[in-house]
Design an enzyme around this catalytic site. Structure first.
Site, PDB file in Angstrom:
ATOM      1  N   GLY A  47       9.495 -10.994  -0.157  1.00 25.85           N
ATOM      2  CA  GLY A  47       8.583 -10.634  -1.237  1.00 25.85           C
ATOM      3  C   GLY A  47       7.145 -10.459  -0.801  1.00 25.85           C
ATOM      4  N   HIS A  48       6.881 -10.606   0.484  1.00 19.99           N
ATOM      5  CA  HIS A  48       5.476 -10.600   0.943  1.00 19.99           C
ATOM      6  C   HIS A  48       5.311  -9.736   2.180  1.00 19.99           C
ATOM      7  CE1 HIS A  48       1.550 -12.374   2.155  1.00 19.99           C
ATOM      8  NE2 HIS A  48       1.449 -12.637   0.882  1.00 19.99           N
ATOM      9  N   PHE A  49       5.346  -8.584   2.181  1.00 19.73           N
ATOM     10  CA  PHE A  49       5.636  -7.555   1.195  1.00 19.73           C
ATOM     11  C   PHE A  49       6.841  -6.780   1.711  1.00 19.73           C
ATOM     12  CE2 PHE A  49       1.134  -8.559   0.799  1.00 19.73           C
ATOM     13  CZ  PHE A  49       0.997  -8.736  -0.554  1.00 19.73           C
TER      14      PHE A  49
END
Length: 77
Positions: A47-49
């Site tokens: 999620g990052h990224f």
């Protein structure tokens, strides 16, 4: 040089929150150089990224803090 077992005697963190896996250089109370092996499979990269994975700054800061605790602890003992 300090391996993971020696590091485990010095700091309380354990995976996944243990960020230092090897200490390459240690000059008590002056400087230290350590390693955190990072792979694309680390959960925070999802999620990052997603299209440009970056290790979150808070985890980089935690890595530095753990190494610093070894640096300062070694100066005291």
């Amino acid at each position: 040089m300090m391996n993971i077992f020696e590091i485990n005697k010095r700091i309380g963190q354990r995976p996944p929150f243990q960020m230092i896996e090897k200490v390459l250089e240690l000059e008590p109370n002056v400087s230290a150089r350590g390693i955190k092996n990072v792979s694309i499979n680390e959960p925070y990269f999802m999620g990052h990224f997603p299209d440009a994975p970056i290790m979150p700054a808070v985890l980089i800061t935690e890595s530095r803090a753990q190494l610093r605790s070894i640096l300062l602890d070694d100066a005291v003992t």
